[in-house]
Scaffold this motif. Structure first.
Motif, short mmCIF file in Angstrom:
data_model
loop_
_atom_site.label_atom_id
_atom_site.label_comp_id
_atom_site.label_asym_id
_atom_site.label_seq_id
_atom_site.Cartn_x
_atom_site.Cartn_y
_atom_site.Cartn_z
N GLN A 77 0.80 -1.21 -0.10
CA GLN A 77 -0.01 0.15 0.06
C GLN A 77 0.76 1.32 -0.07
N TYR A 78 1.94 1.03 0.71
CA TYR A 78 2.83 2.38 0.73
C TYR A 78 3.35 2.95 -0.46
N GLN A 79 3.58 1.67 -1.37
CA GLN A 79 4.08 2.11 -3.03
C GLN A 79 3.33 2.97 -3.64
N LYS A 80 1.81 3.12 -3.15
CA LYS A 80 0.73 3.75 -3.92
C LYS A 80 0.88 5.08 -3.42
N VAL A 81 0.21 6.19 -3.72
CA VAL A 81 0.21 7.61 -3.34
C VAL A 81 -1.29 8.04 -3.36
N PRO A 82 -2.04 7.63 -2.36
CA PRO A 82 -3.33 8.09 -2.64
C PRO A 82 -3.63 9.62 -1.80
N SER A 83 -4.66 10.31 -2.39
CA SER A 83 -4.69 11.77 -2.07
C SER A 83 -6.09 11.94 -1.59
N ASN A 84 -7.07 10.87 -1.69
CA ASN A 84 -8.39 10.95 -0.89
C ASN A 84 -8.66 9.53 -0.37
N VAL A 85 -10.22 9.53 0.23
CA VAL A 85 -10.28 8.23 0.78
C VAL A 85 -10.50 7.25 -0.33
N ASP A 86 -11.25 7.62 -1.45
CA ASP A 86 -11.61 6.72 -2.65
C ASP A 86 -10.19 6.06 -3.19
N GLU A 87 -9.29 6.78 -3.25
CA GLU A 87 -7.83 6.43 -3.65
C GLU A 87 -7.30 5.38 -2.45
N LEU A 88 -7.47 5.56 -1.33
CA LEU A 88 -6.92 4.99 -0.38
C LEU A 88 -7.64 3.69 -0.28
N VAL A 89 -8.96 3.64 -0.29
CA VAL A 89 -9.49 2.32 -0.42
C VAL A 89 -9.32 1.61 -1.40
N GLU A 90 -9.12 2.11 -2.69
CA GLU A 90 -8.49 1.24 -4.05
C GLU A 90 -7.03 0.82 -3.67
#
Length: 286
Positions: free
Chosen positions: A200-213
């Motif tokens: 998960q830390y390899q991703k860069v989410p900026s909102n809740v939807d992106e975090l869930v994804e």
């Protein structure tokens, strides 16, 4: 950039490591940090991040459900063991206009307080159908035990609504609690959450939807062999508990699972059913 290239650039001083703390207004115990790779200070300044309180960092709780993977005598995967990971979120229309969306646009918001009713609904409406659709047909006639941790929102083993809902289609699904004060007997906390969190830390989410994804994608991307390794570690911890007559003052054994796997000499796998626990992912915003 390839990892080997990053390594060489660090060695020759072209880029540098930088650990960045969220500040201020957090205690030492609650400080969060992230590591970045930056150019030398004269070319790239340290980034500045802040928040009023850790309460302003969005958090999403997930219910994760896994079982022991199954393989045939040739090592071919028959069942991945990954039942599913389910976020505790709701869709709500935005109450007012903003620069990011208009009023009435559906927003994904985390459920801040997960209760027994919410847990029960997740088990009945999401976990139960997932088990029925993914469980190996050859094992459908034997009892399936769902081990919960001892979190307060989890429902009792004899919950009437759950028992009534799961006694369908010939499945015999039962709830069970993790032994108290034995965190190593929870297959998710033992290693699975750390494994998907590293992805998960390899991703860069900026909102809740992106975090869930990002969390769901990390769950899907985790290799079945890693999950199998965690279950083998769980088995070894159970053996150590039995050796100590129920005590948990032991070190988690190191089995050299990768070497044993290469030599086709894995120890006997424990026929453990399903582990279920809650995992919280945070969204660190710059």
């Amino acid at each position: 950039m390839a990892k080997s290239t990053v390594f060489r650039r660090i060695k020759d001083g072209t880029i540098r490591t930088h650990t960045n703390s969220i500040k201020p207004q957090l205690t030492e115990q609650n400080k969060k940090s992230e590591r970045y790779y930056l150019l030398p200070e004269e070319h790239e300044p340290d980034p500045y991040r802040s928040c009023k309180s850790k309460n302003f960092i969005p958090k999403v709780m997930f219910m994760a459900v896994v079982a022991r993977p199954r393989f045939d005598e040739n090592g071919i995967e028959l069942f991945s063991g990954k039942i599913g990971i389910f976020p505790f979120v709701v869709k709500e229309p935005a109450k007012r206009n903003s620069k990011n969306r208009t009023a009435g646009t559906l927003e994904t918001k985390p459920i801040l307080s997960v209760t027994k009713d919410i847990t029960r609904a997740c088990l009945i409406e999401k976990v139960h159908p997932a088990i029925r659709s993914k469980w190996p047909a050859s094992d459908s006639n034997i009892p399936i035990f769902i081990q919960q941790d001892n979190a307060r929102p989890h429902i009792g083993v004899n919950d009437l609504e759950f028992v009534e809902a799961v006694q369908k289609d010939g499945f015999d699904i039962r709830l069970w609690f993790q032994p108290p004060n034995n965190p190593d007997l929870n297959v998710l906390d033992l290693g699975f959450f750390r494994a998907i969190q590293s992805l998960q830390y390899q991703k860069v989410p900026s909102n809740v939807d992106e975090l869930v994804e990002a969390v769901e994608r990390s769950f899907d991307e985790m290799k079945v062999e890693q999950l199998n390794h965690v279950f083998l570690t769980l088995q070894s911890c159970m053996i150590e508990v039995m050796k100590g007559n129920g005590e948990n003052n032991y070190k988690v054994p190191h089995l050299n699972k990768n070497r044993l796997e290469r030599e086709d000499n894995h120890p006997l796998q424990l026929c453990c059913d399903i582990g279920i626990a809650n995992h919280v992912s945070t969204l660190l915003q710059q």
